[in-house]
Design a protein around this motif. Structure first.
Motif, PDB file in Angstrom:
ATOM      1  N   ALA A 111      95.994  -8.319 -65.104  1.00 21.01           N
ATOM      2  CA  ALA A 111      97.118  -9.441 -65.287  1.00 21.01           C
ATOM      3  C   ALA A 111      97.006 -10.163 -66.953  1.00 21.01           C
ATOM      4  O   ALA A 111      97.980 -10.018 -67.476  1.00 21.01           O
ATOM      5  N   LEU A 165     101.267 -10.704 -64.259  1.00 20.30           N
ATOM      6  CA  LEU A 165     101.077 -11.329 -62.690  1.00 20.30           C
ATOM      7  C   LEU A 165     101.647  -9.927 -61.797  1.00 20.30           C
ATOM      8  O   LEU A 165     100.924  -9.495 -60.727  1.00 20.30           O
ATOM      9  N   VAL A 166     102.862  -9.615 -62.053  1.00 23.50           N
ATOM     10  CA  VAL A 166     103.445  -8.614 -61.186  1.00 23.50           C
ATOM     11  C   VAL A 166     102.833  -7.244 -61.221  1.00 23.50           C
ATOM     12  O   VAL A 166     102.495  -6.636 -60.173  1.00 23.50           O
ATOM     13  N   ALA A 169      99.527  -7.864 -59.235  1.00 25.59           N
ATOM     14  CA  ALA A 169      99.739  -7.762 -57.845  1.00 25.59           C
ATOM     15  C   ALA A 169      99.978  -6.458 -57.066  1.00 25.59           C
ATOM     16  O   ALA A 169      99.654  -5.927 -56.134  1.00 25.59           O
ATOM     17  N   ARG A 172      96.887  -4.348 -56.935  1.00 25.25           N
ATOM     18  CA  ARG A 172      96.324  -4.675 -55.559  1.00 25.25           C
ATOM     19  C   ARG A 172      96.926  -4.219 -54.686  1.00 25.25           C
ATOM     20  O   ARG A 172      96.142  -3.668 -53.727  1.00 25.25           O
ATOM     21  N   ALA A 173      98.177  -4.231 -54.441  1.00 24.71           N
ATOM     22  CA  ALA A 173      99.027  -3.888 -53.242  1.00 24.71           C
ATOM     23  C   ALA A 173      99.188  -2.152 -53.144  1.00 24.71           C
ATOM     24  O   ALA A 173      98.953  -1.800 -52.084  1.00 24.71           O
TER      25      ALA A 173
END
Length: 182
Positions: A111, A165-166, A169, A172-173
């Motif tokens: 991030a 942030l996107v 994320a 992580r996903a």
């Protein structure tokens, strides 16, 4: 190869979808749009080369006349407006953002790295051709055009944070989907 082409096309489509968010046109004639977030994400997620290719594909479709820019603008005429420098700078910004993410992202919080890369590539690098284009098209000096660009900075800083942030994320996903890390 097919996976790379699919990602390039997907992110060109993402930039187009972000153009559906209503634009806000400032006195300079350059609109504030969400599409610059897409440019940042092209670099942070796809990396330098693929990110720049996604933006070039998008701009090629715009040049062909598809109304993909915010406000339903498209066609070769958009390259003769005060936005021209930003449009030319988009693939350069995506490349720079991706290059920074690729080179300095290993072992660091994604991030933060993607956010910093978005500030440097998606704002600093992008504003150079953007300001030059505004100066040329509006018959202003570079300092005058720089002042016209100031209202864009707060929103672009928010977009840079969102891009970081996107990207984190998404990593992580679906770790394999963030190609700038591979």
């Amino acid at each position: 190869m097919e996976r790379n082409l699919a990602y390039v096309a997907l992110f060109a489509a993402l930039i187009a979808v972000l153009g559906l968010i209503p634009k806000i046109t400032l006195m300079s004639g350059v609109p504030i749009t969400a599409q610059s977030l897409g440019i940042m994400l092209c670099g942070t997620v796809l990396g330098a080369r693929r990110g720049a290719l996604a933006v070039l594909l998008f701009l090629g479709l715009v040049a062909l006349g598809l109304p993909l820019l915010a406000g339903g603008r498209g066609g070769i005429g958009v390259f003769f407006t005060p936005s021209v420098g930003y449009l030319i700078g988009w693939p350069i910004a995506a490349y720079a953002t991706g290059w920074i993410t690729e080179r300095f992202g290993a072992g660091k919080p994604l991030a933060l790295t993607a956010g910093i890369a978005s500030v440097i590539g998606g704002i600093v690098v992008l504003y150079v051709p953007g300001i030059i284009g505004m100066a040329a098209m509006l018959d202003k000096t570079l300092p005058q055009a720089s002042l016209l660009a100031l209202p864009f900075i707060p929103g672009d800083l928010v977009k840079a944070v969102l891009a970081g942030l996107v990207t984190a994320a998404l990593a992580r996903a679906r770790p394999g989907a963030v190609l700038s890390r591979s």
